[in-house]
Scaffold this motif. Structure first.
Motif, PDB file in Angstrom:
ATOM      1  N   GLY A  17      41.803  47.944  43.718  1.00 39.86           N
ATOM      2  CA  GLY A  17      41.328  48.311  45.046  1.00 39.86           C
ATOM      3  C   GLY A  17      42.359  48.980  45.929  1.00 39.86           C
ATOM      4  N   GLY A  18      43.281  49.739  45.355  1.00 33.43           N
ATOM      5  CA  GLY A  18      44.285  50.420  46.161  1.00 33.43           C
ATOM      6  C   GLY A  18      45.363  49.498  46.677  1.00 33.43           C
ATOM      7  N   ALA A  19      45.603  48.405  45.985  1.00 32.09           N
ATOM      8  CA  ALA A  19      46.589  47.411  46.417  1.00 32.09           C
ATOM      9  C   ALA A  19      47.988  48.000  46.414  1.00 32.09           C
ATOM     10  N   VAL A  20      48.828  47.442  47.224  1.00 36.55           N
ATOM     11  CA  VAL A  20      50.231  47.815  47.292  1.00 36.55           C
ATOM     12  C   VAL A  20      51.046  46.643  46.779  1.00 36.55           C
ATOM     13  N   VAL A  21      51.905  46.891  45.811  1.00 38.98           N
ATOM     14  CA  VAL A  21      52.816  45.875  45.308  1.00 38.98           C
ATOM     15  C   VAL A  21      54.195  46.215  45.845  1.00 38.98           C
ATOM     16  N   GLU A  22      54.760  45.289  46.594  1.00 37.27           N
ATOM     17  CA  GLU A  22      56.084  45.502  47.153  1.00 37.27           C
ATOM     18  C   GLU A  22      57.007  44.402  46.661  1.00 37.27           C
ATOM     19  N   LEU A  23      58.131  44.782  46.096  1.00 34.81           N
ATOM     20  CA  LEU A  23      59.140  43.824  45.673  1.00 34.81           C
ATOM     21  C   LEU A  23      60.044  43.599  46.878  1.00 34.81           C
ATOM     22  N   MET A  24      59.889  42.460  47.527  1.00 33.15           N
ATOM     23  CA  MET A  24      60.484  42.207  48.832  1.00 33.15           C
ATOM     24  C   MET A  24      62.006  42.097  48.835  1.00 33.15           C
ATOM     25  N   GLY A  25      62.563  41.397  47.876  1.00 28.88           N
ATOM     26  CA  GLY A  25      63.997  41.144  47.952  1.00 28.88           C
ATOM     27  C   GLY A  25      64.286  40.169  49.083  1.00 28.88           C
ATOM     28  N   ALA A  26      65.505  40.175  49.567  1.00 31.44           N
ATOM     29  CA  ALA A  26      65.908  39.251  50.627  1.00 31.44           C
ATOM     30  C   ALA A  26      65.373  39.712  51.976  1.00 31.44           C
ATOM     31  N   THR A  27      65.010  38.739  52.800  1.00 27.36           N
ATOM     32  CA  THR A  27      64.565  39.031  54.158  1.00 27.36           C
ATOM     33  C   THR A  27      65.016  37.915  55.083  1.00 27.36           C
ATOM     34  N   GLU A  28      65.295  38.270  56.314  1.00 32.95           N
ATOM     35  CA  GLU A  28      65.682  37.278  57.319  1.00 32.95           C
ATOM     36  C   GLU A  28      64.462  36.668  57.997  1.00 32.95           C
ATOM     37  N   ASP A  29      63.346  37.391  58.011  1.00 30.22           N
ATOM     38  CA  ASP A  29      62.155  36.948  58.718  1.00 30.22           C
ATOM     39  C   ASP A  29      61.040  36.629  57.727  1.00 30.22           C
ATOM     40  N   VAL A  30      61.143  35.478  57.101  1.00 25.83           N
ATOM     41  CA  VAL A  30      60.188  35.080  56.067  1.00 25.83           C
ATOM     42  C   VAL A  30      58.759  34.993  56.606  1.00 25.83           C
ATOM     43  N   PRO A  31      58.514  34.354  57.759  1.00 20.68           N
ATOM     44  CA  PRO A  31      57.127  34.289  58.246  1.00 20.68           C
ATOM     45  C   PRO A  31      56.501  35.671  58.451  1.00 20.68           C
ATOM     46  N   ALA A  32      57.252  36.626  58.973  1.00 16.14           N
ATOM     47  CA  ALA A  32      56.714  37.975  59.181  1.00 16.14           C
ATOM     48  C   ALA A  32      56.403  38.642  57.846  1.00 16.14           C
ATOM     49  N   ALA A  33      57.262  38.463  56.871  1.00 13.26           N
ATOM     50  CA  ALA A  33      57.030  39.051  55.549  1.00 13.26           C
ATOM     51  C   ALA A  33      55.791  38.432  54.905  1.00 13.26           C
ATOM     52  N   LEU A  34      55.663  37.116  54.981  1.00 10.01           N
ATOM     53  CA  LEU A  34      54.510  36.429  54.390  1.00 10.01           C
ATOM     54  C   LEU A  34      53.209  36.822  55.084  1.00 10.01           C
ATOM     55  N   ALA A  35      53.271  37.059  56.381  1.00  4.63           N
ATOM     56  CA  ALA A  35      52.072  37.428  57.136  1.00  4.63           C
ATOM     57  C   ALA A  35      51.497  38.771  56.681  1.00  4.63           C
ATOM     58  N   GLU A  36      52.293  39.589  56.039  1.00  4.36           N
ATOM     59  CA  GLU A  36      51.844  40.894  55.549  1.00  4.36           C
ATOM     60  C   GLU A  36      51.222  40.819  54.156  1.00  4.36           C
ATOM     61  N   MET A  37      51.283  39.673  53.519  1.00  2.46           N
ATOM     62  CA  MET A  37      50.850  39.540  52.126  1.00  2.46           C
ATOM     63  C   MET A  37      49.429  39.012  52.001  1.00  2.46           C
ATOM     64  N   ASP A  38      48.802  39.366  50.874  1.00  3.97           N
ATOM     65  CA  ASP A  38      47.505  38.817  50.503  1.00  3.97           C
ATOM     66  C   ASP A  38      47.648  37.773  49.403  1.00  3.97           C
ATOM     67  N   VAL A  39      48.666  37.930  48.564  1.00  3.34           N
ATOM     68  CA  VAL A  39      48.941  37.054  47.427  1.00  3.34           C
ATOM     69  C   VAL A  39      50.447  36.903  47.344  1.00  3.34           C
ATOM     70  N   PHE A  40      50.916  35.699  47.005  1.00  2.00           N
ATOM     71  CA  PHE A  40      52.347  35.488  46.819  1.00  2.00           C
ATOM     72  C   PHE A  40      52.617  35.290  45.333  1.00  2.00           C
ATOM     73  N   LEU A  41      53.516  36.082  44.807  1.00  2.00           N
ATOM     74  CA  LEU A  41      53.877  36.049  43.392  1.00  2.00           C
ATOM     75  C   LEU A  41      55.274  35.456  43.260  1.00  2.00           C
ATOM     76  N   TYR A  42      55.409  34.447  42.382  1.00  2.00           N
ATOM     77  CA  TYR A  42      56.682  33.747  42.207  1.00  2.00           C
ATOM     78  C   TYR A  42      56.966  33.584  40.712  1.00  2.00           C
ATOM     79  N   PRO A  43      57.521  34.639  40.091  1.00  2.21           N
ATOM     80  CA  PRO A  43      57.715  34.612  38.636  1.00  2.21           C
ATOM     81  C   PRO A  43      59.075  34.096  38.187  1.00  2.21           C
ATOM     82  N   THR A  44      59.596  33.073  38.830  1.00  5.15           N
ATOM     83  CA  THR A  44      60.920  32.561  38.488  1.00  5.15           C
ATOM     84  C   THR A  44      60.916  31.889  37.115  1.00  5.15           C
ATOM     85  N   THR A  45      62.088  31.841  36.514  1.00  2.62           N
ATOM     86  CA  THR A  45      62.202  31.145  35.232  1.00  2.62           C
ATOM     87  C   THR A  45      63.075  29.900  35.346  1.00  2.62           C
TER      88      THR A  45
END
Length: 131
Positions: A17-45
């Motif tokens: 559906g025309g989704a945008v995937v953004e690899l965020m990296g480090a951010t100082e303003d986590v709540p603002a970054a999360l507010a822009e997301m539809d899904v949170f991806l956490y592929p840690t090992t």
């Protein structure tokens, strides 16, 4: 992941559906970054707790994550998001992300469940009941 979702290097168009995937990296303003997301991806090992997963869930985001450390105690497969085994095929993770991007009702329901779980476990009511 962009390739698996059919998004290409620019992020938008093509699949999901025309989704945008953004690899965020480090951010100082986590709540603002999360507010822009539809899904949170956490592929840690290997991270044991993943506090940002809890923050994403508190913001009402469904989470697609690998089942490592304490993550499975919060991310409940099919209830608050989806879990995969570490090292699982990237196409499987992309498929789950696509499912959430394509199914608004499912995405919103899992996000509501995630927020509710965080409120129950870590909100004032949950804290008061535990202590």
């Amino acid at each position: 992941l962009r390739d698996e979702l059919g998004l290409g290097p620019g992020g938008g168009g093509g699949g999901s559906g025309g989704a945008v995937v953004e690899l965020m990296g480090a951010t100082e303003d986590v709540p603002a970054a999360l507010a822009e997301m539809d899904v949170f991806l956490y592929p840690t090992t290997g991270e044991s707790v993943g506090w940002v997963v809890l923050e994403a869930m508190a913001m009402g985001l469904p989470v697609v994550a690998t089942a490592v450390g304490a993550v499975p105690t919060f991310v409940r497969h099919g209830e608050t998001g989806f879990l995969l085994e570490p090292g699982e095929d990237p196409e499987a993770m992309a498929g789950l992300v696509s499912t959430l991007l394509d199914d608004r009702e499912l995405r919103l329901a899992l996000g509501r469940n995630a927020r509710r779980l965080m409120e129950e476990r870590h909100g004032l009511v949950g804290f008061g009941q535990a202590h």
